[in-house]
Design an enzyme around this catalytic site. Structure first.
Site, PDB file in Angstrom:
ATOM      1  N   ASP A 105       0.519  -1.297  -0.150  1.00 49.90           N
ATOM      2  CA  ASP A 105      -0.121   0.398  -0.158  1.00 49.90           C
ATOM      3  C   ASP A 105       0.627   1.340   0.186  1.00 49.90           C
ATOM      4  O   ASP A 105       1.740   1.233  -0.849  1.00 49.90           O
ATOM      5  CB  ASP A 105      -0.839  -0.290   1.186  1.00 49.90           C
ATOM      6  N   HIS A 135      -3.195   4.308  -3.547  1.00 41.97           N
ATOM      7  CA  HIS A 135      -2.708   3.047  -2.732  1.00 41.97           C
ATOM      8  C   HIS A 135      -0.876   2.716  -2.321  1.00 41.97           C
ATOM      9  O   HIS A 135      -0.744   1.509  -3.024  1.00 41.97           O
ATOM     10  CB  HIS A 135      -3.412   2.145  -2.156  1.00 41.97           C
ATOM     11  N   GLU A 172     -10.515   4.322  -4.068  1.00 38.90           N
ATOM     12  CA  GLU A 172     -10.232   5.190  -3.643  1.00 38.90           C
ATOM     13  C   GLU A 172      -8.896   5.910  -4.472  1.00 38.90           C
ATOM     14  O   GLU A 172      -7.869   6.578  -3.500  1.00 38.90           O
ATOM     15  CB  GLU A 172      -9.778   5.161  -2.175  1.00 38.90           C
TER      16      GLU A 172
END
Ligand SMILES: *[C@@H]1O[C@H](CO)[C@@H](O)[C@H](O)[C@H]1NC(C)=O
Ligand SMILES: *[C@@H]1O[C@H](CO)[C@@H](O)[C@H](O)[C@H]1NC(C)=O
Ligand SMILES: CC(=O)N[C@H]1CO[C@H](CO)[C@@H](O)[C@@H]1O
Length: 617
Positions: A260, A314, A385
């Site tokens: 991440d 990420h 996201e």
């Protein structure tokens, strides 16, 4: 030795310490258990001398017609008597294709070790404890006959995980017959067999039900646990312990959210600088041999290790090397502040769509991952996201968007993101020796309501749903014939319900999801609420997620277990009931996980385990 108790002048009684089966002097217990067969629960009673009361374990094995099986099999018939044996007296006979046989031999070793672990005197790597046992116990053995017809050694969405398990007992032998199409079915049968066995504390032996017929198969093909090893690092031992517990629950997918933006612990031989810059420390790295060992460790426990490489958001730490190498920025907004403007939690970072060299490196990452995780039957692309403001405030990307005549609208960015996704899929497929495998991708703007099929093809992608159980998008995805995996955070995020880590109060997805909420989360019922016209086969299953912002090895087990077991019964058995009738079995199963070395959380006072049915609301 004797303890004389007196109250005032009145001498009440004298209690003698008595030797246990292995000769240790201890206080005897006045309590035993008797089965109430109509209710299927064990009642705690005081011994009166004439009563024949049982130990709790013996009563539990016999009393409830469901036994102490977890997850509950599809079809079960349990005999009601037990026989004692010691765990070293187990023999086997395997009929299977050689490659399957070698997996089964490993699975048998795991089975035998699990039996040993039921015994409180078992100490790893020490000679087995020596008894004493009576001659009858020593003369009895457990013999296991395993027949597997299929040759497949890898788990896919088409794998037949069903099995038959038949147990019969003669004077000197209990025979367990296991028949399965695949290795995976047979190893599930061994797990079930281990749940027909309990420790008998009065006699310090194991006991097994004398006669059993089980035919079993899972309701859902995909039964997963996600572990995030980027926010915090977990050791190989901790991951293996997670796989042990998953195996005990017939969960079959370890979704490894390995990287991440926080850290990059996956060592790639072809890109060592990713971990050099990205690991938290030199000892917090998964080296290639670690990863290959984990993949194998999972396989012999019936588990696919599913790698995720989350992109284009990420990402971040680990990508810094490229600039010094003259490749320009491959990732942008890395650790940029104020983070609130460029990502959902610190630190930020997203891939640089404007730099074609980013794709070269992405391809190399996929090459490295295929090498480590093969054979890969599913690949997780992440894809959640994305923060448009990060890209839209980065000159290089804004200029590139304008030069291409894309403009800077949301749609223009989503379109570029979907092009990135398709390029990623092609790069992965090339890396995977041109073998296409289904990609998994999180619900995100690319799957946005009203246009779930605008950017992604339902034949190429499986959608993992993390929004809530009332999100109309679920109905839309099913109606548009996407295969889905449920991880709705309102029930299946196991990191919820602790204090916040940015700011105060509780963390974003509070409250804590109790095992009851985990158990009751039925994908089929959720779907039926949102669409009436879908094909249930599109629901591949579900997964509980443990995002690791606030957990590391010290509390890993207690976050995952026993709630992961509640998930497991939902996905294996898909019971029509909610949690209530499962409670006593669940409490007992939690004890079994502890016996098997998992630090599973306590759910209730031990009093409830000994007084079944009395801790109701
Ligand atoms: C990107 O920034 C420009 C102004 O520089 C603005 O007009 C545009 O709406 C922004 N795009 C997005 C998706 O926010
Ligand atoms: C279905 O919808 C009803 C009404 O909105 C709600 O009360 C119920 O909890 C929903 N069931 C599931 C399984 O989501
Ligand atoms: C039936 C059988 O194999 N019994 C053996 C069980 O294990 C003990 C101790 O290891 C042996 O002495 C028995 O012969």
């Amino acid at each position: 030795m004797q303890i004389c108790c007196s109250a005032g002048l009145l001498l009440i009684s004298c209690l003698f310490l008595v030797p246990s089966a292995s000769g240790v002097l201890q206080l005897p217990s006045p309590w035993g258990f008797r089965c109430d067969a109509t209710k299927g629960i064990c009642i705690k009673k005081e011994r009166t001398g004439v009563d024949t009361l049982q130990t709790l374990n013996r009563c539990k094995l016999n009393c409830d017609r469901k036994g102490v099986l977890w997850p509950y099999p599809k079809s079960v018939s349990l005999g009601s008597d037990t026989v004692e044996f010691i765990p070293t007296n187990v023999t086997k006979n395997i009929i299977a294709h050689p490659q399957v046989e070698s997996l089964l031999l490993e699975a048998m070793q795991i089975f035998q070790r699990n039996l040993h672990m039921y015994h409180p005197k078992f100490v790893e790597n020490e000679a087995a404890w020596a008894g004493p046992w009576d001659p009858e116990t020593l003369a009895h053995k457990l013999h296991i006959d395993i027949t597997v017809t299929g040759q497949d050694t890898r788990l896919t969405l088409d794998t037949d995980e069903s099995y038959r398990l038949d147990v019969v007992t003669s004077d000197s032998q209990t025979t367990a017959q296991i028949a399965a199409q695949t290795f995976f079915g047979a190893r599930h049968a061994l797990e079930t067999l281990s749940q027909l066995v309990e420790y008998e504390e009065n006699r310090e032996t194991l006991m097994i039900l004398r006669s059993v017929n089980i035919h079993d198969e899972p309701a859902f093909k995909y039964r997963g646990i996600l572990l995030d090893t980027s926010r915090n690092f977990f050791t190989v031992k901790e991951i293996e312990r997670t796989l042990d517990a998953m195996a005990a629950n017939k969960l079959n997918t370890f979704h490894w959210h390995i990287t991440d933006s926080h850290s990059f612990p996956m060592h790639l031989a072809n890109l060592p600088k990713m971990t050099y810059y990205g690991a938290y420390s030199s000892s917090q790295i998964y080296y290639p041999s670690d990863i290959r060992n984990i993949v194998h460790y999972g396989r012999v426990r019936g588990i696919r290790v599913l790698p995720e490489f989350d992109a284009p958001a990420h990402v971040g730490n680990g990508w810094q090397w490229a600039e010094q190498q003259g490749l320009g920025k491959l990732a942008v907004c890395v650790n940029r502040e104020p983070w609130q403007s460029y990502c959902v939690e610190p630190p930020c970072g997203q891939l640089n769509l404007a730099n074609p060299k980013m794709y070269d490196v992405l391809g190399q990452i996929y090459n490295g991952m295929v090498d480590l995780f093969s054979p890969i039957d599913l690949f997780h692309y992440g894809g959640d996201e994305v923060n448009l403001n990060c890209w839209n405030t980065t000159d290089e990307i804004v200029n590139w968007m304008n030069e291409q005549g894309n403009g800077l609208t949301e749609d223009a960015y989503y379109n570029q993101w979907s092009i990135f996704q398709e390029k990623s899929r092609q790069l992965f497929t090339d890396a995977n020796n041109k073998q296409e495998v289904p990609g998994i991708i999180w619900t995100s703007h690319l799957t946005e309501a009203g246009r779930a099929d605008q950017y992604l093809s339902n034949s190429k992608y499986i959608i993992q749903i993390w929004t809530t159980d009332s999100d109309p998008l679920i109905g839309e995805l099913l109606d548009k014939k996407f295969r889905v995996i449920f991880s709705n955070y309102d029930h299946w995020y196991l990191d919820c319900g602790v204090g916040a880590w940015v700011g105060e109060g509780n963390n974003w997805c509070s409250p804590y999801k109790g095992w009851q909420a985990v158990y009751d989360n039925s994908p089929l019922k959720i779907a039926a609420n949102l669409t009436t016209t879908y094909d249930p086969a599109l629901i591949l299953g579900g997964e509980a997620a443990l995002w690791s912002e606030q957990v590391d090895g010290t509390s890993l087990d207690s976050r995952l277990w026993p709630r992961g077991a509640a998930l497991a019964e939902r996905l294996w058995s898909n019971p029509s009931n909610n949690w209530e009738p499962a409670e006593t079995r669940f409490i007992h199963h939690r004890q079994r996980l502890v016996q098997r070395g998992i630090q599973a959380d306590r759910i209730q006072p031990q009093w409830c385990h000994q007084n079944e049915g009395l801790c109701y609301l």
